[in-house]
Write a protein that holds these residues in place. Structure first.
Motif, PDB file in Angstrom:
ATOM      1  N   ASP A   1      -7.250  -9.697  -2.297  1.00 53.01           N
ATOM      2  CA  ASP A   1      -6.950 -10.149  -0.944  1.00 53.01           C
ATOM      3  C   ASP A   1      -6.193  -9.023  -0.236  1.00 53.01           C
ATOM      4  OD1 ASP A   1      -6.760 -11.710   1.294  1.00 53.01           O
ATOM      5  OD2 ASP A   1      -5.687 -13.365   0.338  1.00 53.01           O
ATOM      6  N   TYR A   2      -6.233  -9.035   1.090  1.00 54.39           N
ATOM      7  CA  TYR A   2      -5.635  -7.960   1.893  1.00 54.39           C
ATOM      8  C   TYR A   2      -4.898  -8.604   3.054  1.00 54.39           C
ATOM      9  CZ  TYR A   2      -5.442  -3.365   4.244  1.00 54.39           C
ATOM     10  OH  TYR A   2      -5.025  -2.192   4.847  1.00 54.39           O
ATOM     11  N   VAL A   3      -3.585  -8.376   3.140  1.00 55.11           N
ATOM     12  CA  VAL A   3      -2.757  -8.998   4.172  1.00 55.11           C
ATOM     13  C   VAL A   3      -2.112  -7.900   5.017  1.00 55.11           C
ATOM     14  CG1 VAL A   3      -0.771 -10.485   4.624  1.00 55.11           C
ATOM     15  CG2 VAL A   3      -2.299 -10.983   2.695  1.00 55.11           C
ATOM     16  N   VAL A   4      -2.292  -7.994   6.329  1.00 55.15           N
ATOM     17  CA  VAL A   4      -1.790  -6.969   7.247  1.00 55.15           C
ATOM     18  C   VAL A   4      -0.363  -7.303   7.693  1.00 55.15           C
ATOM     19  CG1 VAL A   4      -2.147  -5.843   9.475  1.00 55.15           C
ATOM     20  CG2 VAL A   4      -4.117  -6.435   8.045  1.00 55.15           C
ATOM     21  N   LYS A   5       0.497  -6.286   7.660  1.00 53.45           N
ATOM     22  CA  LYS A   5       1.862  -6.431   8.184  1.00 53.45           C
ATOM     23  C   LYS A   5       1.838  -6.274   9.703  1.00 53.45           C
ATOM     24  CE  LYS A   5       4.233  -4.423   4.156  1.00 53.45           C
ATOM     25  NZ  LYS A   5       5.166  -3.360   3.722  1.00 53.45           N
ATOM     26  N   PRO A   6       2.707  -6.975  10.433  1.00 52.45           N
ATOM     27  CA  PRO A   6       3.593  -8.042   9.946  1.00 52.45           C
ATOM     28  C   PRO A   6       2.786  -9.304   9.653  1.00 52.45           C
ATOM     29  CG  PRO A   6       3.763  -7.864  12.320  1.00 52.45           C
ATOM     30  CD  PRO A   6       2.857  -6.734  11.878  1.00 52.45           C
ATOM     31  N   TYR A   7       3.219 -10.034   8.657  1.00 50.47           N
ATOM     32  CA  TYR A   7       2.467 -11.210   8.216  1.00 50.47           C
ATOM     33  C   TYR A   7       3.370 -12.438   8.230  1.00 50.47           C
ATOM     34  CZ  TYR A   7       4.927  -9.629   4.053  1.00 50.47           C
ATOM     35  OH  TYR A   7       5.903  -9.196   3.196  1.00 50.47           O
ATOM     36  N   SER A   8       2.742 -13.583   8.169  1.00 47.74           N
ATOM     37  CA  SER A   8       3.466 -14.845   8.043  1.00 47.74           C
ATOM     38  C   SER A   8       3.756 -15.081   6.569  1.00 47.74           C
ATOM     39  CB  SER A   8       2.610 -15.991   8.596  1.00 47.74           C
ATOM     40  OG  SER A   8       3.028 -17.231   8.073  1.00 47.74           O
ATOM     41  N   VAL A   9       5.017 -15.286   6.230  1.00 50.53           N
ATOM     42  CA  VAL A   9       5.389 -15.548   4.839  1.00 50.53           C
ATOM     43  C   VAL A   9       4.733 -16.840   4.353  1.00 50.53           C
ATOM     44  CG1 VAL A   9       7.301 -16.062   3.269  1.00 50.53           C
ATOM     45  CG2 VAL A   9       7.546 -14.268   4.977  1.00 50.53           C
ATOM     46  N   VAL A  10       4.645 -17.820   5.221  1.00 52.01           N
ATOM     47  CA  VAL A  10       4.010 -19.090   4.855  1.00 52.01           C
ATOM     48  C   VAL A  10       2.550 -18.860   4.474  1.00 52.01           C
ATOM     49  CG1 VAL A  10       3.305 -21.366   5.695  1.00 52.01           C
ATOM     50  CG2 VAL A  10       5.566 -20.467   6.275  1.00 52.01           C
ATOM     51  N   GLU A  11       1.857 -18.050   5.281  1.00 52.51           N
ATOM     52  CA  GLU A  11       0.449 -17.752   4.976  1.00 52.51           C
ATOM     53  C   GLU A  11       0.332 -16.968   3.678  1.00 52.51           C
ATOM     54  OE1 GLU A  11      -3.389 -15.258   6.695  1.00 52.51           O
ATOM     55  OE2 GLU A  11      -1.598 -15.456   7.938  1.00 52.51           O
ATOM     56  N   LEU A  12       1.231 -16.009   3.458  1.00 51.40           N
ATOM     57  CA  LEU A  12       1.178 -15.229   2.226  1.00 51.40           C
ATOM     58  C   LEU A  12       1.381 -16.119   1.004  1.00 51.40           C
ATOM     59  CD1 LEU A  12       0.991 -12.570   0.702  1.00 51.40           C
ATOM     60  CD2 LEU A  12       3.435 -12.224   1.132  1.00 51.40           C
TER      61      LEU A  12
ATOM     62  N   MET B   1      -2.952  -7.180  -1.627  1.00 43.60           N
ATOM     63  CA  MET B   1      -2.487  -5.920  -1.047  1.00 43.60           C
ATOM     64  C   MET B   1      -1.820  -6.177   0.300  1.00 43.60           C
ATOM     65  SD  MET B   1      -2.617  -2.510  -1.548  1.00 43.60           S
ATOM     66  CE  MET B   1      -4.088  -2.162  -2.534  1.00 43.60           C
ATOM     67  N   LEU B   2      -0.602  -5.619   0.464  1.00 39.37           N
ATOM     68  CA  LEU B   2       0.112  -5.685   1.743  1.00 39.37           C
ATOM     69  C   LEU B   2       0.032  -4.321   2.410  1.00 39.37           C
ATOM     70  CD1 LEU B   2       3.413  -7.502   0.636  1.00 39.37           C
ATOM     71  CD2 LEU B   2       1.263  -8.536   1.390  1.00 39.37           C
ATOM     72  N   SER B   3      -0.287  -4.299   3.703  1.00 37.76           N
ATOM     73  CA  SER B   3      -0.416  -3.012   4.375  1.00 37.76           C
ATOM     74  C   SER B   3      -0.233  -3.141   5.877  1.00 37.76           C
ATOM     75  CB  SER B   3      -1.792  -2.395   4.084  1.00 37.76           C
ATOM     76  OG  SER B   3      -1.945  -1.179   4.803  1.00 37.76           O
TER      77      SER B   3
ATOM     78  N   TRP C   1       0.834  -1.211   0.000  1.00 38.98           N
ATOM     79  CA  TRP C   1       0.000   0.000   0.000  1.00 38.98           C
ATOM     80  C   TRP C   1       0.864   1.255   0.000  1.00 38.98           C
ATOM     81  CZ3 TRP C   1      -5.400   0.396   2.440  1.00 38.98           C
ATOM     82  CH2 TRP C   1      -5.849   1.719   2.457  1.00 38.98           C
ATOM     83  N   MET C   2       1.856   1.311   0.911  1.00 42.45           N
ATOM     84  CA  MET C   2       2.667   2.513   1.090  1.00 42.45           C
ATOM     85  C   MET C   2       3.878   2.487   0.156  1.00 42.45           C
ATOM     86  SD  MET C   2       0.946   4.159   3.291  1.00 42.45           S
ATOM     87  CE  MET C   2       2.091   5.455   3.778  1.00 42.45           C
ATOM     88  N   LEU C   3       3.775   3.245  -0.931  1.00 41.27           N
ATOM     89  CA  LEU C   3       4.857   3.350  -1.903  1.00 41.27           C
ATOM     90  C   LEU C   3       5.197   4.816  -2.120  1.00 41.27           C
ATOM     91  CD1 LEU C   3       3.550   0.842  -4.624  1.00 41.27           C
ATOM     92  CD2 LEU C   3       5.435   0.426  -3.038  1.00 41.27           C
ATOM     93  N   PRO C   4       6.438   5.124  -2.501  1.00 42.13           N
ATOM     94  CA  PRO C   4       6.783   6.517  -2.797  1.00 42.13           C
ATOM     95  C   PRO C   4       6.049   7.015  -4.047  1.00 42.13           C
ATOM     96  CG  PRO C   4       8.594   5.042  -3.375  1.00 42.13           C
ATOM     97  CD  PRO C   4       7.589   4.213  -2.644  1.00 42.13           C
TER      98      PRO C   4
ATOM     99  N   GLU D   1     -10.478  -1.914  10.118  1.00 33.26           N
ATOM    100  CA  GLU D   1     -11.476  -2.489   9.230  1.00 33.26           C
ATOM    101  C   GLU D   1     -11.754  -1.568   8.042  1.00 33.26           C
ATOM    102  OE1 GLU D   1     -15.997  -4.375   9.385  1.00 33.26           O
ATOM    103  OE2 GLU D   1     -15.271  -3.132  11.025  1.00 33.26           O
ATOM    104  N   GLY D   2     -11.791  -0.250   8.293  1.00 31.64           N
ATOM    105  CA  GLY D   2     -12.054   0.698   7.213  1.00 31.64           C
ATOM    106  C   GLY D   2     -11.001   0.640   6.128  1.00 31.64           C
ATOM    107  N   ASP D   3      -9.739   0.450   6.520  1.00 28.48           N
ATOM    108  CA  ASP D   3      -8.669   0.358   5.529  1.00 28.48           C
ATOM    109  C   ASP D   3      -8.784  -0.928   4.718  1.00 28.48           C
ATOM    110  OD1 ASP D   3      -7.358   2.795   6.171  1.00 28.48           O
ATOM    111  OD2 ASP D   3      -6.481   1.846   7.943  1.00 28.48           O
ATOM    112  N   ARG D   4      -9.121  -2.024   5.396  1.00 26.47           N
ATOM    113  CA  ARG D   4      -9.330  -3.288   4.681  1.00 26.47           C
ATOM    114  C   ARG D   4     -10.440  -3.137   3.644  1.00 26.47           C
ATOM    115  NH1 ARG D   4      -7.751  -8.266   7.187  1.00 26.47           N
ATOM    116  NH2 ARG D   4      -6.612  -7.985   9.129  1.00 26.47           N
ATOM    117  N   VAL D   5     -11.540  -2.524   4.076  1.00 30.13           N
ATOM    118  CA  VAL D   5     -12.674  -2.338   3.169  1.00 30.13           C
ATOM    119  C   VAL D   5     -12.271  -1.464   1.989  1.00 30.13           C
ATOM    120  CG1 VAL D   5     -14.965  -1.301   2.949  1.00 30.13           C
ATOM    121  CG2 VAL D   5     -14.414  -2.707   4.949  1.00 30.13           C
TER     122      VAL D   5
END
Length: 229
Positions: free
Chosen positions: A104-115, A84-86, A57-60, A91-95
């Motif tokens: 799909d939407y994955v929240v940091k920090p995340y499990s690499v295995v799950e990703l 999307m990684l963020s 999500w957060m890019l220059p 909940e509002g950001d996920r939506v």
């Protein structure tokens, strides 16, 4: 010659995260192209036609949300699944991410295995044959894991190129594939093959599919290419 592996476009500006994800994606057998900025990502979308995007999500300069919006607004690229990684966990950001078009939407920090599992899930939906799935269309069954094809319960004998061609057509029945798209998918981008070659192999595929009777399921779209059904 083997079928071209799924291409994953990884858009992540943090070098350490980019390296870790690239290593894990390549270990899963995917071809990875990486971008650090949104502008670079859009260039790679056009050049590489990736099968999936892992997008921070957060890019220059141009945010991941804006990149997602652009990709999903373009009829030529809207089919590309986006994970999307963020660090935004509200909940509002996920939506917002999902409503923008992320699959799909994955929240940091995340499990690499799950990703990696989420990547495989998305590719199972869009490129099932590369994930060892079975596909069916009318009376045709393709088992990509065992590399076998049946029609009406009878085994068919297909050459490796015809098998890859049928696999591609069966992934999205009804879709019209141009000759260039089929050449990229079946032979790969780094190999030069005359576009007329595709007509020869389509002819062989049709002959094999109709060997035991039945209609011709491969439709020619004049001036464009081919479709299944």
């Amino acid at each position: 010659m083997t079928v071209q592996q799924p291409c994953v476009l990884l858009v992540e500006d943090e070098g350490a995260q980019r390296e870790v994800l690239t290593y894990n994606l390549e270990s899963e057998g995917f071809r990875v192209v990486a971008a650090e900025t949104g502008d670079e990502a859009m260039l790679l979308v056009a050049e590489e036609a990736p099968d999936l995007m892992v997008l921070d999500w957060m890019l220059p300069n141009v945010s991941g949300i804006e990149i997602c919006r652009r990709v999903k607004a373009d009829p030529d690229t809207r089919h590309i699944p986006i994970i999307m990684l963020s660090a935004r966990s509200d909940e509002g950001d996920r939506v917002r991410g999902l409503e923008t078009g992320a699959d799909d939407y994955v929240v940091k920090p995340y499990s690499v295995v799950e990703l990696m599992a989420r990547v495989r899930t998305q590719l199972r939906r869009t490129r099932p044959t590369t994930m060892g799935e079975r596909l069916s269309f009318e009376d045709i069954l393709l088992d990509s894991g065992e590399h076998r094809v049946f029609r009406g319960g009878q085994a068919l004998h297909l050459g490796p190129t015809e098998f890859r061609l049928l696999s591609t057509l069966m992934e999205r029945p009804g879709r019209v594939w141009t000759r260039e798209q089929l050449l990229d998918r079946v032979w790969g981008r780094d190999i030069y093959v005359d576009s007329r070659t595709i007509d020869v192999h389509v002819g062989r595929l049709r002959k094999a599919l109709m060997a035991n009777g039945g209609n011709n399921p491969v439709r020619t779209v004049r001036g464009t290419g081919y479709a299944l059904g």
